[in-house]
Design a protein around this motif. Structure first.
Motif, PDB file in Angstrom:
ATOM      1  N   MET A  53     -56.552   1.020 -59.087  1.00 43.62           N
ATOM      2  CA  MET A  53     -56.138   0.589 -60.403  1.00 43.62           C
ATOM      3  C   MET A  53     -55.709  -0.879 -60.362  1.00 43.62           C
ATOM      4  O   MET A  53     -55.121  -1.325 -59.385  1.00 43.62           O
ATOM      5  N   ILE A  54     -56.023  -1.613 -61.432  1.00 42.73           N
ATOM      6  CA  ILE A  54     -55.601  -3.002 -61.530  1.00 42.73           C
ATOM      7  C   ILE A  54     -54.192  -3.030 -62.124  1.00 42.73           C
ATOM      8  O   ILE A  54     -53.981  -2.581 -63.245  1.00 42.73           O
ATOM      9  N   THR A  75     -52.124 -10.475 -64.047  1.00 44.15           N
ATOM     10  CA  THR A  75     -52.816  -9.500 -63.210  1.00 44.15           C
ATOM     11  C   THR A  75     -52.329  -9.661 -61.776  1.00 44.15           C
ATOM     12  O   THR A  75     -52.453 -10.741 -61.197  1.00 44.15           O
ATOM     13  N   MET A  76     -51.775  -8.613 -61.197  1.00 34.44           N
ATOM     14  CA  MET A  76     -51.085  -8.724 -59.920  1.00 34.44           C
ATOM     15  C   MET A  76     -51.946  -8.319 -58.724  1.00 34.44           C
ATOM     16  O   MET A  76     -52.104  -9.087 -57.786  1.00 34.44           O
ATOM     17  N   PHE A  77     -52.491  -7.108 -58.739  1.00 33.37           N
ATOM     18  CA  PHE A  77     -53.255  -6.636 -57.586  1.00 33.37           C
ATOM     19  C   PHE A  77     -53.931  -5.307 -57.893  1.00 33.37           C
ATOM     20  O   PHE A  77     -53.686  -4.692 -58.930  1.00 33.37           O
ATOM     21  N   GLU A 120     -49.501  -2.574 -53.800  1.00 35.72           N
ATOM     22  CA  GLU A 120     -50.826  -3.123 -53.528  1.00 35.72           C
ATOM     23  C   GLU A 120     -51.483  -2.340 -52.392  1.00 35.72           C
ATOM     24  O   GLU A 120     -50.856  -2.064 -51.374  1.00 35.72           O
ATOM     25  N   SER A 121     -52.762  -1.997 -52.566  1.00 35.05           N
ATOM     26  CA  SER A 121     -53.436  -1.206 -51.541  1.00 35.05           C
ATOM     27  C   SER A 121     -54.812  -1.739 -51.173  1.00 35.05           C
ATOM     28  O   SER A 121     -55.369  -1.350 -50.150  1.00 35.05           O
ATOM     29  N   ILE A 181     -56.187  -5.406 -43.872  1.00 32.21           N
ATOM     30  CA  ILE A 181     -56.351  -6.656 -44.606  1.00 32.21           C
ATOM     31  C   ILE A 181     -55.258  -6.794 -45.668  1.00 32.21           C
ATOM     32  O   ILE A 181     -54.704  -7.862 -45.875  1.00 32.21           O
ATOM     33  N   THR A 182     -54.934  -5.683 -46.316  1.00 29.49           N
ATOM     34  CA  THR A 182     -53.925  -5.699 -47.377  1.00 29.49           C
ATOM     35  C   THR A 182     -52.524  -5.438 -46.852  1.00 29.49           C
ATOM     36  O   THR A 182     -51.576  -6.136 -47.199  1.00 29.49           O
TER      37      THR A 182
END
Length: 223
Positions: free
Chosen positions: A1-2, A114-116, A128-129, A147-148
């Motif tokens: 999800m954004i 827009t965050m992540f 954040e994933s 990476i995240t």
């Protein structure tokens, strides 16, 4: 999800300084779930704008805002509301806001940041994933993204700076590589961590990216 969050009222007013009549668009998917761009939030935004002396000509929760063909069609149904508007305030994510801007000849301003790409831990709490890196690494890390989740984006084990299982960059975060190790141990797959990985190929995440499934399917059929 954004995941998105609301911009400050001061910033919104700075965007709308030269505009008196405003239309508002939201999104039925991510922005609604994040409680920033659904009907309830739009009505609150409408009431606030009217208190600030603005006129809201109309609003619509797009379904979803990021679908260009459907958004263009839905906005045509707002022809009269948009005809009177000086600007559109979009409370969809950055993608949805850009989609709206492609479909109209009005200035379109973002109402959210827009965050992540992330997951919903519970209502109002998001984490954040995924960084959409273009080459998913989850197959060999127990579905924990290095990476995240790793502040340094390391793909060959920890940096060695963790203390009490916490990241040295941000002590509020768990060390991603300790999490990966413990998960792989639980799964009986520690051997997968012994392979030395090539440096991450960030060419696959060069912006802007495009995917054309029609062309890909056509080439597959021809082959």
């Amino acid at each position: 999800m954004i995941i998105s969050q609301k911009k400050s009222q001061e910033e919104l007013l700075s965007f709308l300084k030269g505009s008196q009549k405003i239309a508002i668009t939201g999104c039925s998917l991510c922005a609604s779930t994040c409680k920033v761009g659904g009907e309830e939030e739009i009505l609150e935004l409408k009431a606030w704008l009217e208190e600030e002396g603005k006129e809201v000509t109309g609003y619509k929760v797009l379904d979803p805002a990021c679908n260009l063909l459907k958004t263009t069609k839905d906005l045509k149904k707002m022809k009269e509301e948009l005809k009177d508007a000086d600007a559109i305030l979009s409370v969809a994510c950055g993608d949805g806001t850009q989609t709206v801007a492609k479909a109209v000849k009005l200035p379109v301003y973002p109402g959210v940041d827009t965050m992540f790409i992330g997951e919903i831990e519970r209502v109002g709490q998001y984490e954040e994933s995924c960084r959409a890196c273009g080459e998913c690494e989850l197959g060999w890390t127990g579905s924990i993204c290095p990476i995240t989740r790793c502040a340094k984006g390391l793909v060959n084990g920890p940096c060695g700076g963790a203390k009490d299982k916490k990241c040295e960059v941000n002590k509020e975060n768990e060390c991603a590589w300790i999490m990966i190790y413990e998960k792989m141990k639980e799964l009986g797959q520690l051997d997968k961590l012994m392979e030395v990985r090539e440096p991450k190929n960030y060419q696959k995440s060069n912006n802007p990216r495009k995917i054309n499934l029609r062309e890909a399917n056509k080439e597959a059929v021809e082959a």
